[in-house]
Design a protein around this motif. Structure first.
Motif, PDB file in Angstrom:
ATOM      1  N   LYS A 180       9.445   4.617   3.893  1.00  0.00           N
ATOM      2  CA  LYS A 180       7.969   4.721   4.368  1.00  0.00           C
ATOM      3  C   LYS A 180       7.676   5.522   5.574  1.00  0.00           C
ATOM      4  O   LYS A 180       8.217   5.361   6.582  1.00  0.00           O
ATOM      5  CB  LYS A 180       7.363   3.371   4.011  1.00  0.00           C
ATOM      6  CG  LYS A 180       7.428   3.070   2.433  1.00  0.00           C
ATOM      7  CD  LYS A 180       6.920   1.682   2.379  1.00  0.00           C
ATOM      8  CE  LYS A 180       6.999   1.432   0.750  1.00  0.00           C
ATOM      9  NZ  LYS A 180       6.324   0.110   0.624  1.00  0.00           N
ATOM     10  N   HIS A 222      -0.720  -0.221  -9.261  1.00  0.00           N
ATOM     11  CA  HIS A 222      -1.626  -0.966  -8.400  1.00  0.00           C
ATOM     12  C   HIS A 222      -2.962  -0.375  -8.051  1.00  0.00           C
ATOM     13  O   HIS A 222      -3.815  -0.850  -7.304  1.00  0.00           O
ATOM     14  CB  HIS A 222      -0.793  -1.006  -6.907  1.00  0.00           C
ATOM     15  CG  HIS A 222       0.350  -1.640  -7.093  1.00  0.00           C
ATOM     16  ND1 HIS A 222       0.545  -2.957  -7.540  1.00  0.00           N
ATOM     17  CD2 HIS A 222       1.643  -0.912  -6.538  1.00  0.00           C
ATOM     18  CE1 HIS A 222       1.890  -2.974  -7.399  1.00  0.00           C
ATOM     19  NE2 HIS A 222       2.604  -2.023  -6.786  1.00  0.00           N
ATOM     20  N   LEU A 244      -2.977   1.320   1.007  1.00  0.00           N
ATOM     21  CA  LEU A 244      -1.740   1.741   0.647  1.00  0.00           C
ATOM     22  C   LEU A 244      -1.728   3.098   0.683  1.00  0.00           C
ATOM     23  O   LEU A 244      -0.671   3.771   1.091  1.00  0.00           O
ATOM     24  CB  LEU A 244      -1.389   0.964  -0.475  1.00  0.00           C
ATOM     25  CG  LEU A 244      -0.057   1.149  -1.144  1.00  0.00           C
ATOM     26  CD1 LEU A 244       1.294   0.925  -0.068  1.00  0.00           C
ATOM     27  CD2 LEU A 244       0.179   0.714  -2.296  1.00  0.00           C
ATOM     28  N   ARG A 257      16.720  -3.771  -4.076  1.00  0.00           N
ATOM     29  CA  ARG A 257      15.774  -4.774  -3.827  1.00  0.00           C
ATOM     30  C   ARG A 257      15.980  -5.934  -2.906  1.00  0.00           C
ATOM     31  O   ARG A 257      15.435  -6.288  -1.809  1.00  0.00           O
ATOM     32  CB  ARG A 257      15.204  -5.205  -5.022  1.00  0.00           C
ATOM     33  CG  ARG A 257      14.462  -4.439  -5.913  1.00  0.00           C
ATOM     34  CD  ARG A 257      13.098  -4.017  -5.794  1.00  0.00           C
ATOM     35  NE  ARG A 257      12.132  -5.171  -5.867  1.00  0.00           N
ATOM     36  CZ  ARG A 257      10.994  -4.905  -5.636  1.00  0.00           C
ATOM     37  NH1 ARG A 257       9.970  -3.783  -5.343  1.00  0.00           N
ATOM     38  NH2 ARG A 257      10.055  -6.014  -5.487  1.00  0.00           N
ATOM     39  N   THR A 260       8.609  -8.289  -0.304  1.00  0.00           N
ATOM     40  CA  THR A 260       7.532  -7.691   0.344  1.00  0.00           C
ATOM     41  C   THR A 260       7.084  -7.738   1.608  1.00  0.00           C
ATOM     42  O   THR A 260       6.655  -6.671   2.224  1.00  0.00           O
ATOM     43  CB  THR A 260       6.089  -7.423  -0.757  1.00  0.00           C
ATOM     44  OG1 THR A 260       6.897  -7.470  -2.327  1.00  0.00           O
ATOM     45  CG2 THR A 260       5.359  -6.430  -0.487  1.00  0.00           C
ATOM     46  N   ARG A 266      13.570  -4.923   5.638  1.00  0.00           N
ATOM     47  CA  ARG A 266      11.987  -5.307   5.754  1.00  0.00           C
ATOM     48  C   ARG A 266      11.938  -5.928   6.843  1.00  0.00           C
ATOM     49  O   ARG A 266      11.067  -5.792   7.717  1.00  0.00           O
ATOM     50  CB  ARG A 266      11.436  -5.700   4.720  1.00  0.00           C
ATOM     51  CG  ARG A 266      11.155  -4.376   3.627  1.00  0.00           C
ATOM     52  CD  ARG A 266      10.499  -5.015   2.149  1.00  0.00           C
ATOM     53  NE  ARG A 266       9.822  -3.800   1.595  1.00  0.00           N
ATOM     54  CZ  ARG A 266       9.496  -4.177   0.269  1.00  0.00           C
ATOM     55  NH1 ARG A 266       9.760  -5.034  -0.334  1.00  0.00           N
ATOM     56  NH2 ARG A 266       8.860  -2.850  -0.205  1.00  0.00           N
ATOM     57  N   ILE A 298       2.724  -6.665   5.720  1.00  0.00           N
ATOM     58  CA  ILE A 298       2.915  -6.680   4.293  1.00  0.00           C
ATOM     59  C   ILE A 298       2.718  -4.995   3.658  1.00  0.00           C
ATOM     60  O   ILE A 298       3.410  -4.896   2.550  1.00  0.00           O
ATOM     61  CB  ILE A 298       2.113  -7.741   3.637  1.00  0.00           C
ATOM     62  CG1 ILE A 298       2.637  -7.962   2.211  1.00  0.00           C
ATOM     63  CG2 ILE A 298       0.658  -7.305   3.806  1.00  0.00           C
ATOM     64  CD1 ILE A 298       2.092  -9.205   1.617  1.00  0.00           C
ATOM     65  N   GLU A 299       1.839  -4.500   4.346  1.00  0.00           N
ATOM     66  CA  GLU A 299       1.660  -3.214   4.000  1.00  0.00           C
ATOM     67  C   GLU A 299       2.578  -2.109   4.291  1.00  0.00           C
ATOM     68  O   GLU A 299       3.418  -1.539   3.331  1.00  0.00           O
ATOM     69  CB  GLU A 299       0.230  -2.755   4.263  1.00  0.00           C
ATOM     70  CG  GLU A 299      -0.016  -1.271   3.899  1.00  0.00           C
ATOM     71  CD  GLU A 299      -1.289  -0.621   4.586  1.00  0.00           C
ATOM     72  OE1 GLU A 299      -2.328  -0.733   4.106  1.00  0.00           O
ATOM     73  OE2 GLU A 299      -1.434  -0.405   5.739  1.00  0.00           O
ATOM     74  N   ASN A 334       5.827  -1.761   5.205  1.00  0.00           N
ATOM     75  CA  ASN A 334       7.052  -2.596   5.096  1.00  0.00           C
ATOM     76  C   ASN A 334       8.406  -1.902   4.913  1.00  0.00           C
ATOM     77  O   ASN A 334       9.046  -2.099   4.354  1.00  0.00           O
ATOM     78  CB  ASN A 334       6.814  -3.686   3.999  1.00  0.00           C
ATOM     79  CG  ASN A 334       6.642  -3.076   2.641  1.00  0.00           C
ATOM     80  OD1 ASN A 334       6.666  -1.786   2.508  1.00  0.00           O
ATOM     81  ND2 ASN A 334       6.316  -3.732   1.633  1.00  0.00           N
TER      82      ASN A 334
HETATM   83  P1  ADP Z   1       7.189  -4.333  -3.503  1.00  0.00           P
HETATM   84  O1  ADP Z   1       6.842  -2.756  -2.739  1.00  0.00           O
HETATM   85  O2  ADP Z   1       7.900  -5.409  -2.608  1.00  0.00           O
HETATM   86  O3  ADP Z   1       7.538  -4.068  -4.757  1.00  0.00           O
HETATM   87  P2  ADP Z   1       4.332  -4.435  -4.540  1.00  0.00           P
HETATM   88  O4  ADP Z   1       4.806  -3.515  -5.815  1.00  0.00           O
HETATM   89  O5  ADP Z   1       3.788  -5.559  -4.989  1.00  0.00           O
HETATM   90  O6  ADP Z   1       5.503  -4.538  -3.607  1.00  0.00           O
HETATM   91  O7  ADP Z   1       3.414  -3.542  -3.775  1.00  0.00           O
HETATM   92  C1  ADP Z   1       3.600  -2.139  -3.599  1.00  0.00           C
HETATM   93  C2  ADP Z   1       3.202  -1.885  -2.120  1.00  0.00           C
HETATM   94  O8  ADP Z   1       1.821  -2.399  -1.504  1.00  0.00           O
HETATM   95  C3  ADP Z   1       4.135  -2.802  -1.218  1.00  0.00           C
HETATM   96  O9  ADP Z   1       5.505  -2.392  -0.671  1.00  0.00           O
HETATM   97  C4  ADP Z   1       3.278  -2.575   0.141  1.00  0.00           C
HETATM   98  O10 ADP Z   1       3.218  -1.478   1.055  1.00  0.00           O
HETATM   99  C5  ADP Z   1       1.961  -2.835  -0.351  1.00  0.00           C
HETATM  100  N1  ADP Z   1       1.323  -3.980  -0.647  1.00  0.00           N
HETATM  101  C6  ADP Z   1       1.558  -4.996  -1.569  1.00  0.00           C
HETATM  102  N2  ADP Z   1       0.984  -6.258  -1.302  1.00  0.00           N
HETATM  103  C7  ADP Z   1       0.217  -6.146  -0.561  1.00  0.00           C
HETATM  104  C8  ADP Z   1      -0.730  -6.773   0.158  1.00  0.00           C
HETATM  105  N3  ADP Z   1      -1.016  -8.062  -0.138  1.00  0.00           N
HETATM  106  N4  ADP Z   1      -1.581  -6.257   1.311  1.00  0.00           N
HETATM  107  C9  ADP Z   1      -1.266  -5.042   1.728  1.00  0.00           C
HETATM  108  N5  ADP Z   1      -0.331  -4.186   1.252  1.00  0.00           N
HETATM  109  C10 ADP Z   1       0.168  -4.729   0.232  1.00  0.00           C
END
Ligand code: ADP
Ligand code: MG
Length: 137
Positions: free
Chosen positions: A9, A52, A61, A85, A91, A102, A109-110, A112
């Motif tokens: 990313k 999402h 995002l 994973r 996440t 990560r 969390i965003e 990552n």
């Molecule tokens: P992952 O990437 O671990 O599969 P998700 O599919 O739930 O996680 O979410 C997609 C992406 O959205 C995350 O990798 C992250 O960049 C962002 N994201 C997820 N949850 C949050 C949150 N609560 N606040 C801000 N960004 C988030």
């Protein structure tokens, strides 16, 4: 053999850790079958993250994922969807296990550092979203 989509990313690209992340992939016996660096358009990022679209973090995002270049990778290996994973970590980098990508390179969390498909159906959709058959070695 399984295939999955990995993304380095924009936060990790700007931290100059593309090579470190690729090393981790190679050390884990995962093959990179296709790779390209691109700056996603808003439309491309929205299509990729459409599942999402109703989440409160969706707009931020999309802004983040279009803020700079990303490295798209088609990864192949045994059980690679689940293994990638695990190597990425959960996440939220703050909650991720020591040694995961990560934990090592994520910011929050965003922001990552990496993406990985979460199931065979999403891996199929996501790899085809970014790579056509001619691009896969
Ligand atoms: P992952 O990437 O671990 O599969 P998700 O599919 O739930 O996680 O979410 C997609 C992406 O959205 C995350 O990798 C992250 O960049 C962002 N994201 C997820 N949850 C949050 C949150 N609560 N606040 C801000 N960004 C988030
Ligand atoms: Mg996900």
């Amino acid at each position: 053999m399984e295939r999955t989509l990995g993304i380095i990313k924009p936060d990790a690209v700007s931290k100059n850790v593309i090579g470190k992340i690729i090393s981790i992939i190679e050390e884990n016996e995962i093959k990179i079958k296709a790779m390209k660096m691109v700056k996603l358009t808003e439309e491309q990022a929205k299509g990729f993250y459409y599942v999402h679209k109703d989440k409160p973090f969706f707009n931020d995002l999309i802004k983040f994922m279009t803020s700079g270049p990303v490295v798209l990778m088609l990864l192949e290996g045994e059980n690679v969807i689940e293994r990638w994973r695990k190597i990425m970590g959960v996440t939220d980098p703050a909650k991720a296990d020591e040694g995961t990508i990560r934990k090592l390179y994520g910011t929050d969390i965003e922001k990552n550092a990496v993406h990985g498909s979460d199931a065979p159906e999403t891996a199929e959709y996501e790899t085809k979203y970014f790579f056509n058959a001619l691009e896969v070695c």
